[in-house]
Design a protein around this motif. Structure first.
Motif, PDB file in Angstrom:
ATOM      1  N   ALA A  61       0.772  -1.371  -0.068  1.00  0.00           N
ATOM      2  CA  ALA A  61       0.119   0.030  -0.252  1.00  0.00           C
ATOM      3  C   ALA A  61       0.798   1.015  -0.092  1.00  0.00           C
ATOM      4  O   ALA A  61       0.364   2.145  -0.763  1.00  0.00           O
ATOM      5  CB  ALA A  61      -0.995  -0.085   0.998  1.00  0.00           C
ATOM      6  N   ALA A  62       1.861   1.317   0.833  1.00  0.00           N
ATOM      7  CA  ALA A  62       2.947   2.306   0.829  1.00  0.00           C
ATOM      8  C   ALA A  62       3.476   2.499  -0.377  1.00  0.00           C
ATOM      9  O   ALA A  62       3.599   3.734  -0.950  1.00  0.00           O
ATOM     10  CB  ALA A  62       3.716   2.263   1.943  1.00  0.00           C
ATOM     11  N   LEU A  71      -2.523   4.350   6.640  1.00  0.00           N
ATOM     12  CA  LEU A  71      -2.014   3.010   7.137  1.00  0.00           C
ATOM     13  C   LEU A  71      -2.002   3.001   8.712  1.00  0.00           C
ATOM     14  O   LEU A  71      -2.383   1.807   9.148  1.00  0.00           O
ATOM     15  CB  LEU A  71      -0.599   2.818   6.630  1.00  0.00           C
ATOM     16  N   HIS A  72      -1.575   4.214   9.136  1.00  0.00           N
ATOM     17  CA  HIS A  72      -1.614   3.748  10.737  1.00  0.00           C
ATOM     18  C   HIS A  72      -2.960   3.720  11.415  1.00  0.00           C
ATOM     19  O   HIS A  72      -3.440   3.213  12.500  1.00  0.00           O
ATOM     20  CB  HIS A  72      -1.026   4.981  11.239  1.00  0.00           C
ATOM     21  N   LEU A  73      -3.983   4.548  10.547  1.00  0.00           N
ATOM     22  CA  LEU A  73      -5.211   4.593  11.240  1.00  0.00           C
ATOM     23  C   LEU A  73      -6.272   3.528  10.790  1.00  0.00           C
ATOM     24  O   LEU A  73      -7.263   3.332  11.233  1.00  0.00           O
ATOM     25  CB  LEU A  73      -6.010   5.899  10.851  1.00  0.00           C
ATOM     26  N   VAL A  74      -5.874   2.553  10.156  1.00  0.00           N
ATOM     27  CA  VAL A  74      -6.728   1.559   9.665  1.00  0.00           C
ATOM     28  C   VAL A  74      -7.400   0.755  10.783  1.00  0.00           C
ATOM     29  O   VAL A  74      -8.706   0.421  10.946  1.00  0.00           O
ATOM     30  CB  VAL A  74      -6.102   0.490   8.725  1.00  0.00           C
ATOM     31  N   ALA A  75      -6.616   0.540  11.908  1.00  0.00           N
ATOM     32  CA  ALA A  75      -7.088  -0.371  12.987  1.00  0.00           C
ATOM     33  C   ALA A  75      -8.117   0.449  13.681  1.00  0.00           C
ATOM     34  O   ALA A  75      -8.983   0.153  14.353  1.00  0.00           O
ATOM     35  CB  ALA A  75      -5.728  -0.513  13.752  1.00  0.00           C
ATOM     36  N   ALA A  76      -8.305   1.912  13.645  1.00  0.00           N
ATOM     37  CA  ALA A  76      -9.254   2.707  14.299  1.00  0.00           C
ATOM     38  C   ALA A  76      -9.803   3.679  13.227  1.00  0.00           C
ATOM     39  O   ALA A  76     -10.246   4.701  13.414  1.00  0.00           O
ATOM     40  CB  ALA A  76      -8.447   3.527  15.170  1.00  0.00           C
ATOM     41  N   GLU A  79     -12.953   5.886  14.122  1.00  0.00           N
ATOM     42  CA  GLU A  79     -12.352   6.870  14.899  1.00  0.00           C
ATOM     43  C   GLU A  79     -11.490   7.914  14.264  1.00  0.00           C
ATOM     44  O   GLU A  79     -10.887   8.598  14.644  1.00  0.00           O
ATOM     45  CB  GLU A  79     -11.975   6.512  16.294  1.00  0.00           C
ATOM     46  N   SER A  80     -11.295   7.707  12.799  1.00  0.00           N
ATOM     47  CA  SER A  80     -10.643   8.691  11.972  1.00  0.00           C
ATOM     48  C   SER A  80     -11.282   9.387  10.790  1.00  0.00           C
ATOM     49  O   SER A  80     -12.680   8.885  10.467  1.00  0.00           O
ATOM     50  CB  SER A  80      -9.636   7.445  11.330  1.00  0.00           C
ATOM     51  N   ILE A  81     -10.983  10.490  10.647  1.00  0.00           N
ATOM     52  CA  ILE A  81     -11.546  11.146   9.333  1.00  0.00           C
ATOM     53  C   ILE A  81     -10.937  10.981   8.085  1.00  0.00           C
ATOM     54  O   ILE A  81     -11.534  11.741   7.136  1.00  0.00           O
ATOM     55  CB  ILE A  81     -11.469  12.668   9.995  1.00  0.00           C
ATOM     56  N   VAL A  82      -9.982  10.182   8.125  1.00  0.00           N
ATOM     57  CA  VAL A  82      -9.143  10.098   6.705  1.00  0.00           C
ATOM     58  C   VAL A  82      -9.968   9.058   5.652  1.00  0.00           C
ATOM     59  O   VAL A  82      -9.322   8.760   4.674  1.00  0.00           O
ATOM     60  CB  VAL A  82      -7.835   9.727   6.850  1.00  0.00           C
ATOM     61  N   PHE A  83     -10.732   8.151   5.864  1.00  0.00           N
ATOM     62  CA  PHE A  83     -11.545   7.307   5.136  1.00  0.00           C
ATOM     63  C   PHE A  83     -12.869   7.767   4.440  1.00  0.00           C
ATOM     64  O   PHE A  83     -13.560   8.212   5.155  1.00  0.00           O
ATOM     65  CB  PHE A  83     -11.455   6.021   5.807  1.00  0.00           C
ATOM     66  N   THR A  84     -13.076   7.503   3.112  1.00  0.00           N
ATOM     67  CA  THR A  84     -14.445   7.831   2.750  1.00  0.00           C
ATOM     68  C   THR A  84     -15.346   6.985   3.150  1.00  0.00           C
ATOM     69  O   THR A  84     -15.229   6.089   3.527  1.00  0.00           O
ATOM     70  CB  THR A  84     -14.090   7.698   0.889  1.00  0.00           C
TER      71      THR A  84
END
Length: 161
Positions: A61-62, A71-76, A79-84
């Motif tokens: 992916a990187a 990548l770091h926020l996939v587990a959360a 609670e994240s704003i970076v995913f559509t």
């Protein structure tokens, strides 16, 4: 922890592995966006604790341009704003399809409705097979103790199918 067994050096293991790879290649070549594929595989691999698959999909992916933050926020991801919304639907399907034993009804109707809202029939077919295949790959890796850390992006590119 040492690896237990190399499936690819065993004649039967390699024969089955070749077919497994062909299914994975068909999914990869589907109209399901590549970034969604990697996020789904990463999330299922986190849940299943497959070190090799985490190493593989994080690095791929990187290398494809995915940001370190995402990548770091996939587990959360909740609670994240970076995913559509579409990525969230795919991640929810990945989680519910991975945690079947934890969910009385498997994949919820709400998650299924979100998947159908964001993906066409071909993408849905690829997504469902993707969730099943990454779970199978995770289980193979965990059973034989394939370890993470040595994967290099693209190292399996060009292998005979």
């Amino acid at each position: 922890m040492e690896p237990r067994f190399n499936l690819m050096t065993n004649e039967i293991g390699a024969k089955i592995g070749k077919r497994f790879t062909n299914v994975s290649l068909a999914i990869q070549q589907s109209p399901l966006p590549g970034d969604v594929q990697e996020l789904v595989m990463l999330r299922a691999s986190q849940i299943n604790g497959c070190g090799f698959c985490l190493d593989y999909h994080t690095k791929e992916a990187a290398a494809a341009g995915e940001s370190a933050v995402r990548l770091h926020l996939v587990a959360a991801w909740r609670e994240s704003i970076v995913f559509t919304e579409a990525e969230r639907a795919a991640l929810a399907l990945a989680e519910e399809g991975t945690r079947l034993a934890d969910a009385y009804h498997g994949v919820s109707d709400e998650t299924w409705a979100q998947v159908r809202k964001h993906y066409d029939d071909d993408q849905v077919a690829a997504l469902v097979y993707l969730v099943a295949m990454i779970n199978a790959a995770n289980r193979l890796g965990v059973i034989v103790r394939n370890q993470g850390g040595s994967y290099e992006p693209g190292m399996f590119a060009g292998l005979p199918s």
